[in-house]
Each structure stands twice: as structure tokens, then as C-alpha cells.
Design a protein around this motif. Sequence first.
Motif, PDB file in Angstrom:
ATOM      1  N   PHE A 286       0.834  -1.196   0.000  1.00 37.14           N
ATOM      2  CA  PHE A 286       0.000   0.000   0.000  1.00 37.14           C
ATOM      3  C   PHE A 286       0.876   1.257   0.000  1.00 37.14           C
ATOM      4  O   PHE A 286       0.586   2.230  -0.681  1.00 37.14           O
ATOM      5  N   GLN A 287       1.938   1.212   0.783  1.00 32.23           N
ATOM      6  CA  GLN A 287       2.834   2.375   0.879  1.00 32.23           C
ATOM      7  C   GLN A 287       3.693   2.523  -0.377  1.00 32.23           C
ATOM      8  O   GLN A 287       3.900   3.624  -0.869  1.00 32.23           O
ATOM      9  N   LYS A 288       4.246   1.386  -0.818  1.00 34.71           N
ATOM     10  CA  LYS A 288       5.201   1.375  -1.944  1.00 34.71           C
ATOM     11  C   LYS A 288       6.316   2.411  -1.755  1.00 34.71           C
ATOM     12  O   LYS A 288       6.660   3.169  -2.677  1.00 34.71           O
ATOM     13  N   ILE A 289       6.854   2.458  -0.545  1.00 39.41           N
ATOM     14  CA  ILE A 289       7.981   3.341  -0.277  1.00 39.41           C
ATOM     15  C   ILE A 289       9.268   2.599  -0.600  1.00 39.41           C
ATOM     16  O   ILE A 289       9.534   1.523  -0.061  1.00 39.41           O
ATOM     17  N   ILE A 290      10.051   3.168  -1.513  1.00 41.78           N
ATOM     18  CA  ILE A 290      11.313   2.571  -1.946  1.00 41.78           C
ATOM     19  C   ILE A 290      12.381   3.658  -1.874  1.00 41.78           C
ATOM     20  O   ILE A 290      12.259   4.694  -2.525  1.00 41.78           O
ATOM     21  N   PHE A 291      13.401   3.419  -1.069  1.00 42.11           N
ATOM     22  CA  PHE A 291      14.453   4.414  -0.903  1.00 42.11           C
ATOM     23  C   PHE A 291      15.271   4.616  -2.177  1.00 42.11           C
ATOM     24  O   PHE A 291      15.647   5.736  -2.517  1.00 42.11           O
ATOM     25  N   PHE A 292      15.580   3.509  -2.866  1.00 45.89           N
ATOM     26  CA  PHE A 292      16.542   3.544  -3.964  1.00 45.89           C
ATOM     27  C   PHE A 292      15.901   3.004  -5.251  1.00 45.89           C
ATOM     28  O   PHE A 292      16.246   1.909  -5.722  1.00 45.89           O
ATOM     29  N   PRO A 293      14.957   3.711  -5.837  1.00 39.34           N
ATOM     30  CA  PRO A 293      14.177   3.171  -6.962  1.00 39.34           C
ATOM     31  C   PRO A 293      15.003   2.791  -8.186  1.00 39.34           C
ATOM     32  O   PRO A 293      14.616   1.868  -8.917  1.00 39.34           O
ATOM     33  N   GLU A 294      16.131   3.447  -8.422  1.00 46.83           N
ATOM     34  CA  GLU A 294      16.881   3.165  -9.646  1.00 46.83           C
ATOM     35  C   GLU A 294      17.449   1.747  -9.683  1.00 46.83           C
ATOM     36  O   GLU A 294      17.663   1.181 -10.765  1.00 46.83           O
ATOM     37  N   ILE A 295      17.683   1.145  -8.516  1.00 42.76           N
ATOM     38  CA  ILE A 295      18.336  -0.165  -8.509  1.00 42.76           C
ATOM     39  C   ILE A 295      17.327  -1.313  -8.605  1.00 42.76           C
ATOM     40  O   ILE A 295      17.714  -2.482  -8.591  1.00 42.76           O
ATOM     41  N   TRP A 296      16.043  -0.979  -8.728  1.00 44.22           N
ATOM     42  CA  TRP A 296      15.001  -2.000  -8.845  1.00 44.22           C
ATOM     43  C   TRP A 296      14.387  -1.956 -10.241  1.00 44.22           C
ATOM     44  O   TRP A 296      14.257  -0.891 -10.833  1.00 44.22           O
ATOM     45  N   SER A 297      13.947  -3.124 -10.729  1.00 44.12           N
ATOM     46  CA  SER A 297      13.262  -3.178 -12.022  1.00 44.12           C
ATOM     47  C   SER A 297      11.836  -2.674 -11.858  1.00 44.12           C
ATOM     48  O   SER A 297      11.305  -2.583 -10.740  1.00 44.12           O
ATOM     49  N   GLU A 298      11.182  -2.364 -12.966  1.00 44.32           N
ATOM     50  CA  GLU A 298       9.793  -1.898 -12.919  1.00 44.32           C
ATOM     51  C   GLU A 298       8.868  -2.968 -12.350  1.00 44.32           C
ATOM     52  O   GLU A 298       7.937  -2.665 -11.603  1.00 44.32           O
ATOM     53  N   ASN A 299       9.110  -4.220 -12.686  1.00 41.92           N
ATOM     54  CA  ASN A 299       8.286  -5.314 -12.144  1.00 41.92           C
ATOM     55  C   ASN A 299       8.473  -5.449 -10.642  1.00 41.92           C
ATOM     56  O   ASN A 299       7.510  -5.679  -9.904  1.00 41.92           O
ATOM     57  N   GLU A 300       9.705  -5.321 -10.178  1.00 38.06           N
ATOM     58  CA  GLU A 300       9.973  -5.413  -8.745  1.00 38.06           C
ATOM     59  C   GLU A 300       9.280  -4.285  -7.990  1.00 38.06           C
ATOM     60  O   GLU A 300       8.717  -4.493  -6.907  1.00 38.06           O
ATOM     61  N   LYS A 301       9.312  -3.106  -8.558  1.00 37.21           N
ATOM     62  CA  LYS A 301       8.636  -1.969  -7.903  1.00 37.21           C
ATOM     63  C   LYS A 301       7.129  -2.137  -7.925  1.00 37.21           C
ATOM     64  O   LYS A 301       6.441  -1.807  -6.951  1.00 37.21           O
ATOM     65  N   ALA A 302       6.584  -2.680  -9.015  1.00 39.62           N
ATOM     66  CA  ALA A 302       5.134  -2.871  -9.118  1.00 39.62           C
ATOM     67  C   ALA A 302       4.628  -3.908  -8.122  1.00 39.62           C
ATOM     68  O   ALA A 302       3.513  -3.799  -7.607  1.00 39.62           O
ATOM     69  N   ASP A 303       5.448  -4.920  -7.826  1.00 37.11           N
ATOM     70  CA  ASP A 303       5.041  -6.000  -6.920  1.00 37.11           C
ATOM     71  C   ASP A 303       5.570  -5.811  -5.506  1.00 37.11           C
ATOM     72  O   ASP A 303       5.586  -6.754  -4.717  1.00 37.11           O
ATOM     73  N   TRP A 304       5.972  -4.607  -5.162  1.00 33.67           N
ATOM     74  CA  TRP A 304       6.608  -4.334  -3.866  1.00 33.67           C
ATOM     75  C   TRP A 304       5.725  -4.779  -2.695  1.00 33.67           C
ATOM     76  O   TRP A 304       4.679  -4.193  -2.428  1.00 33.67           O
ATOM     77  N   GLY A 305       6.136  -5.844  -1.997  1.00 35.44           N
ATOM     78  CA  GLY A 305       5.412  -6.327  -0.824  1.00 35.44           C
ATOM     79  C   GLY A 305       4.088  -6.992  -1.106  1.00 35.44           C
ATOM     80  O   GLY A 305       3.388  -7.416  -0.190  1.00 35.44           O
ATOM     81  N   LYS A 306       3.702  -7.133  -2.356  1.00 29.80           N
ATOM     82  CA  LYS A 306       2.358  -7.604  -2.721  1.00 29.80           C
ATOM     83  C   LYS A 306       2.078  -9.027  -2.256  1.00 29.80           C
ATOM     84  O   LYS A 306       1.013  -9.317  -1.722  1.00 29.80           O
ATOM     85  N   GLN A 307       3.037  -9.910  -2.453  1.00 28.86           N
ATOM     86  CA  GLN A 307       2.817 -11.317  -2.131  1.00 28.86           C
ATOM     87  C   GLN A 307       2.486 -11.506  -0.659  1.00 28.86           C
ATOM     88  O   GLN A 307       1.576 -12.248  -0.296  1.00 28.86           O
ATOM     89  N   TRP A 308       3.210 -10.806   0.227  1.00 29.70           N
ATOM     90  CA  TRP A 308       2.969 -10.976   1.659  1.00 29.70           C
ATOM     91  C   TRP A 308       1.595 -10.442   2.054  1.00 29.70           C
ATOM     92  O   TRP A 308       0.873 -11.065   2.819  1.00 29.70           O
ATOM     93  N   VAL A 309       1.200  -9.301   1.504  1.00 27.75           N
ATOM     94  CA  VAL A 309      -0.087  -8.701   1.847  1.00 27.75           C
ATOM     95  C   VAL A 309      -1.231  -9.605   1.422  1.00 27.75           C
ATOM     96  O   VAL A 309      -2.208  -9.791   2.142  1.00 27.75           O
ATOM     97  N   GLU A 310      -1.096 -10.204   0.256  1.00 23.28           N
ATOM     98  CA  GLU A 310      -2.136 -11.128  -0.204  1.00 23.28           C
ATOM     99  C   GLU A 310      -2.266 -12.299   0.761  1.00 23.28           C
ATOM    100  O   GLU A 310      -3.375 -12.762   1.052  1.00 23.28           O
ATOM    101  N   HIS A 311      -1.147 -12.762   1.256  1.00 18.01           N
ATOM    102  CA  HIS A 311      -1.178 -13.867   2.213  1.00 18.01           C
ATOM    103  C   HIS A 311      -1.859 -13.454   3.516  1.00 18.01           C
ATOM    104  O   HIS A 311      -2.630 -14.215   4.096  1.00 18.01           O
TER     105      HIS A 311
END
Length: 317
Positions: A286-311
Motif C-alpha cells: 500500500f505504501q510502496k515506499i522505496i528508498f533507492f528506486p533506480e536499482i530496482w526493475s519496474e516489475n519489482e517496484k510494481a510487486d513491492w510487498g504484494k505477495q505478503w499482503v495477499e497472504h
Amino acid sequence: MKLEIEAQIKSLEEKYKNSGQDLSSYLDGLLYERYLTYWDYIHLDTLLSLQIPRTHFPDEEIFIMYHQITELYFKLIIHEQKQIIDDKVQKADFLITKIERINNYYKILINSFNVMINGMDRAQFLKYRMALLPASGFQSAQFRMIELYSTSMYNLLHPSVKHNFSSNSALEDLYENIYWKKGAVDTETNEKTLTLKQFEYRYTPRFMRIAKEVQGTTIYEKYLNLPKEVKNNKLLIEAMKQLDVNANVNWNLMHMGAAYKHLSKEKQTIDATGGTNWKEYLPPSFQKIIFFPEIWSENEKADWGKQWVEHMFNPQK
């Protein structure tokens, strides 16, 4: 041994002579000074006197001590962050060492959070928490400082408003829309809770002072301006990724686990102390707070924390 002592005394004389001080006075002070003890050095008696429960429930003391320990680790993290920000040499080894220290502090905090989840009696917690209003762990100023030292304030905006601003927007405007303010508003009226009002009144001047001091020199911004060979160092990137995950995913997940353990019952959710809307505020997806966005792929940023929240919300899946 005598010659060694004479050499040491001569070195001390030179030291104090160069600073305009008298060695003899310092030697007198050394003679009169008491031997240093462990308990005096770390102020043990003072430290152990700082746990003052507001109720008679025994587990409240656990709650107090755990939060005090957490704040000390936050201070250690900030201690390392300031050295990174002040660094002028820009060597990969130095940066990796400092970031790995921060990760170690986070690992200790994350691994110890079971004290909050399973180390307290839930029935006691639900009672003594009523004596803590409107105080809340939400009001940890040091954690907000860690965020300000880590990345530009634009990266700390709530996703719902980020499109209205840019990295060049005024710091005052960015601060008014920083993500954590969304965590302490009345969900029906959108009014700020007393918890947030108190927090803003106490710390806004300090937060803004830090934001202005580190504008353009946060850890992320220093990374962006590193020489190419340092910036592309795989170990540095891996350490930074681990820091991002520790601070913005794993740490929040442990809080979510404690909140669900103590504040959820038979499909009903109990309000948190201070009135924070934790079910919307804590999930990393929900927050999608990422300190260092350049070092992550677009897919990684889009799925940030998603799997755990769904669980968490759909444990049967």
C-alpha cells in the motif's frame, strides 16, 4: 619501561603545549580522578530506571523496554547514515561497510520482533494499551529521520498523490504529503488524529531542518552521483537492495504480524493506540515506499510487498 614512559610523557607535553594547555594540570586531574567502572561508563543505573509503567500489568514493562531498545538501534542506524552522507572519498568498500552495518541493525530488530508478537500476553496488552492513548509507536521520530537521511522526500510521498509533485517541488509541499501522515487520519472525516497533531507539533521543525540540510546529499542521491565504477559495484547494489527491503518491507511486515496478533479478533479489527489506521498504513504494497528506486526493475517496484499482503488478507490462498 622507564624510557617508554618518558617518551609518552614527552609526547603528552608536546600535545598539550601545541593546544596551549598545561600537562601538569591534566596529570593532577588524572591523579584525583576515580577509576572508571562499567556501570558508570554506560550509566547503568539511569538506564535501568527509565522503565516506568503506567499500569500494574507486568507485560507493560516488556512493551516499554522493547521500544526503548528499538530507539537505540535507530540511533545506531542514524550514526552510520550520517557518516555516509558526510563521506567525500566515495570508495565502494567504505559505503558497503556502512550499509552492511545498518542492515545488521535492522536484522537484529526484525529477528527480535517476536518479543512483541509472542512475548506479551494479549489480554494484558489490550488493557494497558488503553492507558497509553494517544501515544503510539507511529510517533518514532528517529524512524522518520532514517527515511529523510535515506532518500529524497519525493520518494516518501504517498502513492495516491505522487503524480501531483516532482523531485523539484518545494520541500514544504512534499512534507505535507509524506506517506506516513496518511497513517494517522480519521478514515471517515480525513481529519488528523491527536497522535499526528502532537507529532507534527513536536517534530516538524526538526524534520524540515534535516530535509534542508541533506537536500541533494541523501544516501540515494549520493549513490546517483557516484563514479560509474563505484555505482555499478554489485556488492554495493546488493547491500542497498537489502537495506531497502529491511526498512520498507521486512520491518513493516513484523509490525503487521504483531498488529494482527494483538488487534484482530473474529474478523473484527481493534483500533490501534493513537488511532492509526494501521491496516492501510503498514502494508508495504500500500505504501510502496522505496528508498533507492533506480536499482530496482519496474516489475519489482510494481510487486513491492504484494505477495505478503495477499497472504495476510487471504491466508487460505
